[in-house]
Design a protein around this motif. Sequence first.
Motif, PDB file in Angstrom:
ATOM      1  N   SER A 595       0.910  -1.277   0.014  1.00 52.25           N
ATOM      2  CA  SER A 595      -0.061   0.055  -0.138  1.00 52.25           C
ATOM      3  C   SER A 595       0.958   1.236   0.032  1.00 52.25           C
ATOM      4  O   SER A 595       0.646   2.244  -0.658  1.00 52.25           O
ATOM      5  CB  SER A 595      -0.856  -0.155   1.119  1.00 52.25           C
ATOM      6  OG  SER A 595      -1.851  -1.167   1.156  1.00 52.25           O
ATOM      7  N   GLN A 596       1.919   1.189   0.851  1.00 48.48           N
ATOM      8  CA  GLN A 596       2.899   2.274   0.753  1.00 48.48           C
ATOM      9  C   GLN A 596       3.528   2.568  -0.522  1.00 48.48           C
ATOM     10  O   GLN A 596       3.795   3.700  -0.823  1.00 48.48           O
ATOM     11  CB  GLN A 596       3.625   2.282   1.966  1.00 48.48           C
ATOM     12  CG  GLN A 596       3.169   2.141   3.221  1.00 48.48           C
ATOM     13  CD  GLN A 596       4.321   1.851   4.337  1.00 48.48           C
ATOM     14  OE1 GLN A 596       5.627   1.442   4.138  1.00 48.48           O
ATOM     15  NE2 GLN A 596       3.843   2.069   5.654  1.00 48.48           N
ATOM     16  N   VAL A 599       1.575   4.506  -3.315  1.00 48.86           N
ATOM     17  CA  VAL A 599       1.329   5.715  -3.283  1.00 48.86           C
ATOM     18  C   VAL A 599       2.863   6.700  -3.183  1.00 48.86           C
ATOM     19  O   VAL A 599       2.577   7.814  -3.293  1.00 48.86           O
ATOM     20  CB  VAL A 599       0.378   6.229  -2.209  1.00 48.86           C
ATOM     21  CG1 VAL A 599      -0.837   5.344  -2.381  1.00 48.86           C
ATOM     22  CG2 VAL A 599       1.010   5.885  -1.079  1.00 48.86           C
ATOM     23  N   GLU A 600       3.804   6.029  -3.117  1.00 51.11           N
ATOM     24  CA  GLU A 600       5.298   6.608  -2.893  1.00 51.11           C
ATOM     25  C   GLU A 600       5.465   7.136  -4.254  1.00 51.11           C
ATOM     26  O   GLU A 600       5.622   6.542  -5.377  1.00 51.11           O
ATOM     27  CB  GLU A 600       5.996   5.625  -2.364  1.00 51.11           C
ATOM     28  CG  GLU A 600       7.393   6.368  -1.848  1.00 51.11           C
ATOM     29  CD  GLU A 600       7.353   7.402  -1.074  1.00 51.11           C
ATOM     30  OE1 GLU A 600       7.752   8.558  -1.578  1.00 51.11           O
ATOM     31  OE2 GLU A 600       7.070   7.267   0.082  1.00 51.11           O
ATOM     32  N   GLN A 606      10.823   4.291  -3.059  1.00 53.26           N
ATOM     33  CA  GLN A 606      10.476   3.229  -3.472  1.00 53.26           C
ATOM     34  C   GLN A 606      11.108   1.973  -3.587  1.00 53.26           C
ATOM     35  O   GLN A 606      10.688   0.800  -3.251  1.00 53.26           O
ATOM     36  CB  GLN A 606      10.108   3.688  -4.917  1.00 53.26           C
ATOM     37  CG  GLN A 606       8.800   4.447  -5.135  1.00 53.26           C
ATOM     38  CD  GLN A 606       8.725   4.810  -6.606  1.00 53.26           C
ATOM     39  OE1 GLN A 606       9.217   4.374  -7.546  1.00 53.26           O
ATOM     40  NE2 GLN A 606       7.603   5.632  -6.927  1.00 53.26           N
TER      41      GLN A 606
END
Length: 728
Positions: A595-596, A599-600, A606
Amino acid sequence: MNNLTRGMNQENHLRFFCFQVVEHYIRNHYNHENLAEQQRVREFLSCWIQLQCSQLGRQEATFLRNKAAQVFALVFVRDYPLFWADFFGDLIKTLSFGPQAVDIYVRVLKAIDSEVADQDIIRTHQEAERNAAIKNAMRGSCVEKLVESWYHILKTYETSNPELVNQCLEVIGAYVSWIDIALVANDRFIALLLSLLHMIESRESAADCLHDIISKGMEPLDKLQLIETLVPVLQNSGILKPLEDDETEFSCKLSRLVNGIGLNLIDAHNKLSKSGSAEQVALLQNAVERKVPIMIEFLSNDYDDVSAAVLEFAKEYIHMLKGKVMLTEEQLGYARSLLLTVVHKMKYDESYRFEQEGEDEATFQEFRKQLKVLFDNLAGVNKELVIEYVSEFTTNTLSEWRTASFQNVEIAIYLLYLMGEAIPASGGNHFSGDHTKVSAMQTMMHVLVTCDVSHYPHPAVTLQYVETVVRYEKFFNTEPEHIPYVLTAFLDQRGVRNSSPLVRSRCAYLFSRFVKCLRTLIQPYIKEILGPLQYLLVLVPPENGSSLISEDDQLYLYEAAAVMIVSGAFGAQQKGMLMSNMLIPVMDKFKTLVSQLLVEMDEQKQELLAQSLCHAMAVTSRASKAFTNHQTMKSCCCVPIFIEAMKVFLGCLQIPTQSRILQSGVRQFLHRMVVCLEEEVLPYIPQASEGLLKGNDIRSIQEYIPLIVQIIAKFKVSQFLSCVALFP
């Protein structure tokens, strides 16, 4: 050539270029020129020397003098002895010009040795024949003149110009290998060398020269006579002993000289052992052993460089003792002295940096390896001596570890550790067989695990402790009651929670080994171990920075935990539940990281997130290594949790960023699942293939092929084809 003799006003680089041109001419054209042109070259060499020595000229730079000496040597090997028979006579005449001429003279002699006699240079057959003819001609006509010139240089400049003396000593050392030894191994030369050994500026070169003299190839008895004549003279002069702390470099040279004396005598002894009489062999044996106390004195020197210089002598002497059926009392005494010296030299110095090892530390570790070879060989000479000494030293030191230095405590445990290689055991079990050794090993290990030395506050002691208990894991077959203590030591502040990263890392690996070796014996303690281990299995997200345990070390802990679950005395359902309890947090963390990552926007973050996802897959893969042919994933009811993990992990292949890193992690996980699962894995191959090949590039295909080959090899073509229609 005109530029080089017209004066020395040109820049050095221009003069060097001119010498290179002359060198090229001599190598490629000189032999084909007429006599007049060749004579012109010889006259150029003579003129250049005169220019060097004249008051009008200034001396060439060192690198130019070396290049000039090389040019002299090239002309020499082409002209001597047929076309320039008095080459050395003409060269020796220049010595009257003074120190500058002497400097050129010795440089030319060194260059000639390089062209004619240097054994390290590969020669053609033609060159070898030419060089042999040159040396024979020199022996018959001019060697005595050369030796006389060397003596004259040493006497003339022994106090006024040490640099020239040192260069001359280097020349003598080089030439002595192929000239008559009697020309330099005589009273006047030895007396002069002894005098130079007492002069600070020249003593190191004099020691090297003596080493070259005794290393000359000779018949065994001639070598014995040479050394036995030389050594008493050196001893009477107070030379053959280590010097003060500020004279370490000279002590190293003396140590090298002692090493050469010993090695040459042992070599002569070995040769006579095959062809000589018993009396001759005994003479050489006695000669060697009279030098052993000198060797031990240098070996025990506080400076490792001095000690290291006599290691070969020590090694060869011990090897010589190994060939004896029965040792004399004197030889046993030497063996014991060597053992004590080796143990002393193995100890760490106070300045050793355990957490920031550099070049000095690497040098000491290499030195310690060489000392270990001596220790092993001494055990081969007399294992009872080694067992008795190590047993006494180790038990006494460990019994009083609270008041002992870390050096003594560490070496006490290290000696116990070395016994495993120094005195091998059948099947690697050091606690069965020879009663003397078994009793000593049993006693030392018992003391080690009961004296609380694992609490010693130094990383070197802790590391050696864990290394030793893992090496001798079979000890716990006889005394299993100590297993809980050792397991606790691995998992608390002494081990994986230690303040030292080095200790934590090594303990993680050794803990895994210890668990795998004793998987049956640790069953009663598994629940107590898994509890404190849970904290160390938590995956730390990249934003939290570094954790107590590195990612690589965490892999070992996951494998150890999985081994305990799979081999534990649990029912199949409970094993599946325990494995799920360990891996579900991993999958939950994986989903959070996905999930992180989605959106990163920062590319560096990343990459960190992708690497964390790979680590989550890696720990799950590592856990699967606990399964065996007898305790399979299916028999332990663990298939569902690994299938669930596979579903979760395959989802990351749809992430549009950092696909290269993520694909690598998935591939490694799938390789393990193909090994551990049966047909259950096949339905997920199409989805995996689509994700792994979505880039349609050659590299993805190349990395994908080994996985498909593995699947086909295990499940055969018929089963594999059932899902091939779904491939992208």
